[in-house]
Enzyme design. Structure first.
Site, PDB file in Angstrom:
ATOM      1  N   SER A  82       6.055   7.484   9.632  1.00 27.54           N
ATOM      2  CA  SER A  82       6.317   8.177  10.861  1.00 27.54           C
ATOM      3  C   SER A  82       6.439   7.185  12.227  1.00 27.54           C
ATOM      4  CB  SER A  82       5.076   9.128  11.230  1.00 27.54           C
ATOM      5  OG  SER A  82       3.848   8.365  11.293  1.00 27.54           O
ATOM      6  N   LYS A 142       0.654  -1.088   0.040  1.00 30.15           N
ATOM      7  CA  LYS A 142      -0.035   0.006   0.079  1.00 30.15           C
ATOM      8  C   LYS A 142       0.873   1.173   0.077  1.00 30.15           C
ATOM      9  CE  LYS A 142      -1.664   2.808   3.019  1.00 30.15           C
ATOM     10  NZ  LYS A 142      -1.350   4.145   2.237  1.00 30.15           N
ATOM     11  N   PRO A 143       1.026   1.757  -1.173  1.00 29.34           N
ATOM     12  CA  PRO A 143       1.770   3.189  -1.111  1.00 29.34           C
ATOM     13  C   PRO A 143       0.994   4.391  -0.627  1.00 29.34           C
ATOM     14  CG  PRO A 143       0.790   2.839  -3.369  1.00 29.34           C
ATOM     15  CD  PRO A 143       0.319   1.826  -2.578  1.00 29.34           C
ATOM     16  N   ALA A 144       1.827   5.332  -0.182  1.00 28.58           N
ATOM     17  CA  ALA A 144       1.225   6.594   0.303  1.00 28.58           C
ATOM     18  C   ALA A 144       0.188   7.220  -0.707  1.00 28.58           C
ATOM     19  CB  ALA A 144       2.258   7.698   0.742  1.00 28.58           C
ATOM     20  N   GLU A 158      10.811   0.901   9.806  1.00 30.26           N
ATOM     21  CA  GLU A 158      11.780   2.251   9.559  1.00 30.26           C
ATOM     22  C   GLU A 158      11.150   3.423   9.637  1.00 30.26           C
ATOM     23  OE1 GLU A 158      13.666   4.829   8.170  1.00 30.26           O
ATOM     24  OE2 GLU A 158      13.670   4.253   6.166  1.00 30.26           O
ATOM     25  N   CYS A 209      14.039  10.803   6.216  1.00 27.79           N
ATOM     26  CA  CYS A 209      14.309  10.407   7.521  1.00 27.79           C
ATOM     27  C   CYS A 209      15.915  10.301   7.841  1.00 27.79           C
ATOM     28  CB  CYS A 209      13.694   9.214   7.779  1.00 27.79           C
ATOM     29  SG  CYS A 209      14.144   7.739   6.796  1.00 27.79           S
ATOM     30  N   GLU A 229      11.444  15.635  14.632  1.00 29.14           N
ATOM     31  CA  GLU A 229      12.085  15.680  13.409  1.00 29.14           C
ATOM     32  C   GLU A 229      11.508  17.091  12.642  1.00 29.14           C
ATOM     33  OE1 GLU A 229      10.550  12.015  11.396  1.00 29.14           O
ATOM     34  OE2 GLU A 229      12.339  11.830  10.130  1.00 29.14           O
TER      35      GLU A 229
HETATM   36  P1  ADP Z   1       4.410  10.532   6.911  1.00 23.41           P
HETATM   37  O1  ADP Z   1       4.695  11.331   8.074  1.00 23.41           O
HETATM   38  O2  ADP Z   1       5.720  10.362   6.018  1.00 23.41           O
HETATM   39  O3  ADP Z   1       3.320  10.939   5.968  1.00 23.41           O
HETATM   40  P2  ADP Z   1       2.995   8.417   7.931  1.00 23.41           P
HETATM   41  O4  ADP Z   1       3.396   7.643   8.909  1.00 23.41           O
HETATM   42  O5  ADP Z   1       1.728   9.181   8.108  1.00 23.41           O
HETATM   43  O6  ADP Z   1       4.386   9.112   7.234  1.00 23.41           O
HETATM   44  O7  ADP Z   1       2.617   7.708   6.487  1.00 23.41           O
HETATM   45  C1  ADP Z   1       3.411   6.656   5.927  1.00 23.41           C
HETATM   46  C2  ADP Z   1       2.456   5.629   5.383  1.00 23.41           C
HETATM   47  O8  ADP Z   1       1.607   5.122   6.369  1.00 23.41           O
HETATM   48  C3  ADP Z   1       1.566   6.141   4.103  1.00 23.41           C
HETATM   49  O9  ADP Z   1       1.396   4.902   3.218  1.00 23.41           O
HETATM   50  C4  ADP Z   1       0.119   6.340   4.949  1.00 23.41           C
HETATM   51  O10 ADP Z   1      -0.862   6.172   4.083  1.00 23.41           O
HETATM   52  C5  ADP Z   1       0.279   5.184   6.132  1.00 23.41           C
HETATM   53  N1  ADP Z   1      -0.632   5.472   7.104  1.00 23.41           N
HETATM   54  C6  ADP Z   1      -1.019   6.535   7.771  1.00 23.41           C
HETATM   55  N2  ADP Z   1      -1.657   6.055   8.869  1.00 23.41           N
HETATM   56  C7  ADP Z   1      -1.838   5.023   8.903  1.00 23.41           C
HETATM   57  C8  ADP Z   1      -2.489   4.079   9.874  1.00 23.41           C
HETATM   58  N3  ADP Z   1      -3.229   4.212  10.779  1.00 23.41           N
HETATM   59  N4  ADP Z   1      -2.611   2.688   9.275  1.00 23.41           N
HETATM   60  C9  ADP Z   1      -1.952   2.134   8.539  1.00 23.41           C
HETATM   61  N5  ADP Z   1      -1.087   3.063   7.467  1.00 23.41           N
HETATM   62  C10 ADP Z   1      -1.101   4.238   8.030  1.00 23.41           C
END
Ligand code: ADP
Length: 479
Positions: free
Chosen positions: A228, A173-175, A249, A283, A381
């Site tokens: 994060s 699952k990408p962002a 990571e 990061c 950060e």
């Molecule tokens: P960033 O601060 O770099 O955006 P995130 O941790 O919010 O980092 O996002 C990294 C990935 O985690 C993304 O693919 C995002 O969609 C996913 N993500 C965010 N919240 C959740 C969650 N509650 N459960 C699973 N994946 C999540």
């Protein structure tokens, strides 16, 4: 563009969802594409497909898996320019940097296509006269991966290549901010000839529901996450009930230390490369710059001049080295860090504000001198193009400052005294140490953190271990 895909790739087919997700160009707010957003039940289907495919894929001979991975690598290199263009459109980083990421991302696929053939076990002298002991390594099974927007390509290949090389199948699952680079990789995986269900890439705007399915589904045997620390902790808790193998990571708070005997010009080059890459949104970016008092003034002056020269703008334009930040929230967070630093005695030497019209996501490269440990910039950060500079006197003082954080990902220092280099490198509580360099990422080295920056290693020979289980066989009655 041939590689611009808007559907998800599951079980070898392009699939639509029940909603749409807009991909926005962070430079000018224009719509790049509308992508299908899939549901939790479709994620469950993808996991089932990956589980079925695992039964086939794990039986492939290592050289057969290696050949398909190699083909995937070659396709990525062949289409590097187009992949880079898509990446810049959705993420904002300058084109040259995007191309660098594509090559870096592909290098993991190349490396692990080679490592696929080297998953060796052991024969161990038995503990009784009639006993023989062997240990073999086997793929863990279905791997779920959740990846961030700051490296929309490389964070996928870095996880998926070793998983596939080991014989695992994957659901990624990408962002939601950067799904297009992921889907372009899916198209190339399809062309490379992976059997259906081996590689599944699923886009959804409902990250938390997809995350729950990945963590709670018993068919998933391993979760690999980059993102994060906050979300990492949620996922770790969610994985407890099914006792999954996990790699995390997470965030960092990298110190960058410059000792009196350092080559100042090289240290400046290294600090800028480490700090301002991807507009400070990695990061491993330098978070806190510590300079020893003997060279503090000279360093400040030269560093500020160099930072002022960085060209900011649209990533697709030649010569731009700092693109927009990813979204409004990110700019607001950096503004907060800067205001806090100035309020607590920081001296703003350059930058400090948004660049251009209201709503622009460009943030001027910023330098703040006279930084101290009360500031947010010390503790959090920053994830933006801001350097807080701290003055220090002694080695002991700077080690204490550098380690005073729950994070432990990347760290850097510049100096020449070889005994001190060893002392500092050993004393830094970090998974990675750059010594007289600000660039440490490569497919051949183990990338990863300690403390709240996570665990597991990506890249290098160690990168395979995260996707393998060790099975020990005890052979009795060998008289
Ligand atoms: P960033 O601060 O770099 O955006 P995130 O941790 O919010 O980092 O996002 C990294 C990935 O985690 C993304 O693919 C995002 O969609 C996913 N993500 C965010 N919240 C959740 C969650 N509650 N459960 C699973 N994946 C999540």
């Amino acid at each position: 563009m041939n590689l611009l895909k808007t559907k998800s790739y599951i079980n070898g087919k392009w699939v639509i969802g029940n909603a749409k997700l807009k991909v926005i160009n962070p430079f000018d707010g224009t719509l790049v594409a509308e992508v299908e957003s899939l549901s939790r039940s479709q994620c469950k289907d993808a996991i089932q497909a990956a589980s079925d495919a695992f039964k086939i894929w794990k039986k492939y001979a290592a050289h057969e898996r290696a050949a398909i991975l190699r083909k995937w690598y070659e396709l990525q290199m062949e289409h590097a320019e187009e992949l880079a263009h898509i990446l810049t459109l959705e993420q904002g980083k300058p084109l040259a940097e995007a191309l660098g990421e594509i090559k870096y991302g592909a290098s993991f696929v190349e490396w692990f296509s080679e490592e696929a053939r080297r998953v060796y076990g052991d024969i161990i002298p038995g503990h009784h006269r009639d006993k023989r002991i062997t240990a073999i390594k086997q793929p863990v099974g279905v791997v779920a991966a959740i990846t961030p927007w700051n490296f929309p390509n490389a964070m996928i290949t870095r996880k998926v290549a070793p998983a596939l090389a080991a014989g695992c199948t994957v659901v990624i699952k990408p962002a939601e901010l950067t799904p297009l680079s992921a889907l372009a990789l899916a198209e190339l995986a399809d062309r490379a000839g992976f059997p259906p269900g081996v590689v599944n890439i699923l886009v959804s705007k409902d990250a938390s529901e997809i995350g729950k399915e990945m963590c709670e589904n018993r068919l998933v045997r391993k979760l690999s996450f980059t993102g994060s620390t906050r979300v990492g902790k949620i996922l770790l808790k969610q994985c407890a009930d099914t006792v999954k193998k996990v790699s995390m990571e997470l965030g960092g708070n990298a110190p960058f230390i410059v000792f009196d005997d350092a080559d100042i010009d090289l240290a400046i080059q290294g600090a800028i490369a480490s700090k301002y890459r991807n507009a400070g949104q990695t990061c491993v970016c330098t978070n806190r710059l510590f300079v020893q008092e003997g060279v503090y003034e000279a360093f400040l002056a030269k560093y500020t001049v160099a930072v002022k020269e960085l060209t900011i703008g649209n990533g697709v334009k030649e010569g731009v080295v700092i693109g927009p930040m990813i979204e409004e929230k990110a700019v607001i967070s950096v503004e907060k860090v800067v205001a806090d630093a100035v309020k607590k005695g920081g001296e703003l030497l350059t930058g400090g504000k948004r660049h251009g019209a209201t709503g622009s996501l460009l943030f001027e490269p910023t330098v703040i001198a006279n930084a101290n440990r009360k500031m947010l910039a010390f503790k959090e950060e920053i994830f933006g193009p801001v350097t807080p500079i701290f003055k220090f006197k002694t080695e002991a003082e700077v080690i204490e400052l550098a380690n005073d954080t729950p994070y432990g990902l990347a760290s850097y220092f510049y100096g020449r005294d070889y005994a001190r280099i060893w002392r500092i490198a050993e004393a830094l509580e970090y998974g990675m140490v750059g010594i007289n360099t600000g660039m440490i990422s490569t497919a051949v080295a183990p990338f990863g953190g300690i403390k709240e920056s996570g665990f597991g290693r990506e890249g290098s020979k160690y990168g395979m271990d995260d996707y393998l289980e060790i099975k020990y066989m005890c052979w009795g009655g060998v008289e």
